[in-house]
Design a protein around this motif. Structure first.
Motif, PDB file in Angstrom:
ATOM      1  N   MET A  45       1.089   4.169   1.364  1.00 52.70           N
ATOM      2  CA  MET A  45       0.598   4.902   2.346  1.00 52.70           C
ATOM      3  C   MET A  45      -0.775   5.305   1.779  1.00 52.70           C
ATOM      4  N   ALA A  46      -1.685   5.548   2.534  1.00 47.93           N
ATOM      5  CA  ALA A  46      -3.060   5.860   2.123  1.00 47.93           C
ATOM      6  C   ALA A  46      -3.478   7.177   1.777  1.00 47.93           C
ATOM      7  N   THR A  47      -4.259   7.510   0.717  1.00 50.84           N
ATOM      8  CA  THR A  47      -4.575   9.017   0.600  1.00 50.84           C
ATOM      9  C   THR A  47      -5.519   9.388   1.757  1.00 50.84           C
ATOM     10  N   ARG A  48      -6.135   8.544   2.377  1.00 49.18           N
ATOM     11  CA  ARG A  48      -7.298   8.885   3.406  1.00 49.18           C
ATOM     12  C   ARG A  48      -8.318   9.785   2.749  1.00 49.18           C
ATOM     13  N   GLY A  49      -8.541   9.677   1.670  1.00 50.55           N
ATOM     14  CA  GLY A  49      -9.771  10.404   0.964  1.00 50.55           C
ATOM     15  C   GLY A  49      -9.246  11.817   0.498  1.00 50.55           C
ATOM     16  N   ARG A  50      -8.024  12.045   0.462  1.00 50.68           N
ATOM     17  CA  ARG A  50      -7.205  13.448   0.011  1.00 50.68           C
ATOM     18  C   ARG A  50      -7.481  13.470  -1.199  1.00 50.68           C
ATOM     19  N   LEU A  51      -8.156  14.284  -1.954  1.00 48.92           N
ATOM     20  CA  LEU A  51      -8.382  14.447  -3.603  1.00 48.92           C
ATOM     21  C   LEU A  51      -6.871  14.737  -4.204  1.00 48.92           C
ATOM     22  N   GLY A  52      -6.071  15.592  -3.654  1.00 48.20           N
ATOM     23  CA  GLY A  52      -4.700  15.774  -4.197  1.00 48.20           C
ATOM     24  C   GLY A  52      -3.626  14.594  -4.219  1.00 48.20           C
ATOM     25  N   GLY A  53      -4.031  13.341  -3.649  1.00 46.09           N
ATOM     26  CA  GLY A  53      -3.507  12.009  -3.930  1.00 46.09           C
ATOM     27  C   GLY A  53      -2.486  11.821  -2.823  1.00 46.09           C
ATOM     28  N   LEU A  54      -2.078  12.860  -1.906  1.00 44.58           N
ATOM     29  CA  LEU A  54      -0.989  12.443  -0.911  1.00 44.58           C
ATOM     30  C   LEU A  54      -1.494  12.716   0.422  1.00 44.58           C
ATOM     31  N   CYS A  55      -1.295  11.874   1.418  1.00 49.54           N
ATOM     32  CA  CYS A  55      -1.796  12.035   2.733  1.00 49.54           C
ATOM     33  C   CYS A  55      -1.098  12.761   3.609  1.00 49.54           C
ATOM     34  N   GLY A  56      -1.467  13.350   4.663  1.00 50.55           N
ATOM     35  CA  GLY A  56      -0.681  14.322   5.442  1.00 50.55           C
ATOM     36  C   GLY A  56       0.695  13.899   5.764  1.00 50.55           C
ATOM     37  N   ALA A  57       0.897  12.651   5.962  1.00 50.48           N
ATOM     38  CA  ALA A  57       2.142  12.381   6.681  1.00 50.48           C
ATOM     39  C   ALA A  57       3.323  11.926   5.455  1.00 50.48           C
ATOM     40  N   ALA A  58       2.921  12.371   4.156  1.00 52.40           N
ATOM     41  CA  ALA A  58       3.790  11.805   3.271  1.00 52.40           C
ATOM     42  C   ALA A  58       5.095  12.531   3.260  1.00 52.40           C
ATOM     43  N   GLY A  59       4.961  13.794   3.603  1.00 53.53           N
ATOM     44  CA  GLY A  59       6.231  14.761   3.670  1.00 53.53           C
ATOM     45  C   GLY A  59       7.237  14.494   4.796  1.00 53.53           C
ATOM     46  N   ALA A  60       6.451  13.811   5.996  1.00 56.10           N
ATOM     47  CA  ALA A  60       7.490  13.365   7.088  1.00 56.10           C
ATOM     48  C   ALA A  60       8.018  12.175   6.626  1.00 56.10           C
ATOM     49  N   ALA A  61       7.391  11.025   5.925  1.00 60.30           N
ATOM     50  CA  ALA A  61       7.960   9.876   5.750  1.00 60.30           C
ATOM     51  C   ALA A  61       9.139  10.083   4.815  1.00 60.30           C
ATOM     52  N   VAL A  62       9.019  11.203   3.651  1.00 61.56           N
ATOM     53  CA  VAL A  62      10.253  11.528   2.913  1.00 61.56           C
ATOM     54  C   VAL A  62      11.330  11.778   3.769  1.00 61.56           C
ATOM     55  N   ARG A  63      11.299  12.607   4.724  1.00 65.94           N
ATOM     56  CA  ARG A  63      12.295  13.088   5.543  1.00 65.94           C
ATOM     57  C   ARG A  63      12.738  12.066   6.378  1.00 65.94           C
ATOM     58  N   ILE A  64      11.954  11.010   6.656  1.00 66.66           N
ATOM     59  CA  ILE A  64      12.573   9.858   7.456  1.00 66.66           C
ATOM     60  C   ILE A  64      13.211   8.762   6.579  1.00 66.66           C
ATOM     61  N   MET A  65      13.017   8.469   5.283  1.00 65.88           N
ATOM     62  CA  MET A  65      13.655   7.863   4.492  1.00 65.88           C
ATOM     63  C   MET A  65      14.986   8.690   4.308  1.00 65.88           C
ATOM     64  N   ALA A  66      14.916  10.015   3.919  1.00 70.63           N
ATOM     65  CA  ALA A  66      16.291  10.702   3.619  1.00 70.63           C
ATOM     66  C   ALA A  66      17.241  10.647   4.783  1.00 70.63           C
ATOM     67  N   ALA A  67      16.452  10.738   6.190  1.00 72.64           N
ATOM     68  CA  ALA A  67      17.415  10.650   7.210  1.00 72.64           C
ATOM     69  C   ALA A  67      18.260   9.335   7.624  1.00 72.64           C
ATOM     70  N   SER A  68      17.603   8.321   6.808  1.00 67.18           N
ATOM     71  CA  SER A  68      17.830   6.894   6.893  1.00 67.18           C
ATOM     72  C   SER A  68      19.016   6.630   5.808  1.00 67.18           C
TER      73      SER A  68
END
Length: 302
Positions: A114-137
């Motif tokens: 996943m791309a950071t899309r320029g976020r200085l914090g290192g995480l993109c906005g959709a990372a949390g959703a991706a975590v939950r999708i993987m967990a639900a799988s």
């Protein structure tokens, strides 16, 4: 909502996981519906493990070895490899999936760059959703490996249940600079490449960060990820720490704080475009930007 996609996701189909994450990244309404239908029990059972640290510390090698150890325990694992963004397309540049090809044929290892899309914090906005999708799988553990840009990677701490700070000898003054930052909030300090010159000094440096002797023993661990040494012990330490934090209620408190942070993060992302357009229409360049922002927020929040 595509019930077929939801069903395939629940069954652990890696392609369904990738499709679901893409829907969320693209702000597709079908992705919103899918997120609302995810298996909450599986999400609660999942451990989100953050891996951060400076470039060259061996994060990707350590991640690959952790995957191997997790699979030896017959647990399904997801990996979100956060890459620097292309300044033009916003896409991921490094392609960490290539570095994890040893697990490419294992359907119980789901890897997503996943791309950071320029976020200085290192995480993109959709990372949390991706975590939950993987967990639900069905992923028992989801690893988030960040780009390794140093102390600005504080986002990982707010999203992960546990965070590993991976360090290696040879960084000199960089370690001193990081002591006051993420080193103090990382749950485990991993001295990787511990067979190399300078590793012992680095280990002693970490001891000075953690003054409590018992804390030192629990929170500092040495590995040689390239040879797999110390990685099984690291995973055991992670699972012990998870169990302890769950029993003490700290795990859920972290999840609650993560929810607040991520919700605010999404609100800011969703507001960015309409706010920009409103500023373009109403603000004058003769006005101080701070005053213009306060006026804009007063009108929105009243």
């Amino acid at each position: 909502m595509n019930t077929s996609l939801a069903s395939r996701l629940h069954e652990g189909d890696p392609r369904a996981v990738g499709r679901a994450i893409s829907l969320v990244e693209n702000h597709d309404p079908a992705g919103h519906e899918l997120l609302a239908s995810l298996d909450r029990e599986r999400i609660n059972q999942c451990l989100v493990l953050g891996i951060t640290g400076p470039p060259g510390a061996g994060k990707s090698t350590l991640t690959g070895q952790l995957i191997r150890c997790i699979r030896e325990r017959k647990m399904r694992v997801g990996v979100i490899a956060v890459d620097p963004s292309s300044p033009i397309s916003g896409g991921a540049l490094l392609g960490d999936r290539i570095r994890m090809m040893d697990h490419a044929l294992d359907r119980d290892v789901v890897v997503r760059s996943m791309a950071t899309r320029g976020r200085l914090g290192g995480l993109c906005g959709a990372a949390g959703a991706a975590v939950r999708i993987m967990a639900a799988s069905g992923c028992r553990i989801v690893i988030i490996e960040t780009v390794g840009i140093g102390q600005s990677e504080m986002d990982i701490v707010s999203l992960a249940d546990l965070t590993l700070m991976v360090l290696a000898p040879g960084f000199g003054d960089d370690i001193q600079a990081m002591k006051a930052g993420i080193l103090e909030v990382a749950d485990l300090l991993v001295v990787n490449k511990s067979d190399q010159p300078g590793a012992r000094k680095l280990f002693l440096d970490m001891i000075t960060v953690l003054r409590d002797p018992e804390e030192r023993e629990q929170r500092i661990i040495e590995t040689v990820a390239s040879e797999g040494r110390g990685v099984a012990e690291l995973l055991e330490r992670v699972l012990e720490m998870e169990a302890k934090q769950r029993s003490q209620g700290l795990f859920q408190r972290r999840r609650d704080e993560s929810f607040i942070t991520e919700t605010l993060d999404w609100a800011m992302e969703l507001l960015a475009h309409p706010l920009r357009e409103r500023i373009r229409r109403t603000a004058s360049t003769e006005t101080d930007p701070r005053l213009a922002a306060e006026h804009l927020l007063r009108n929105i929040l009243k």
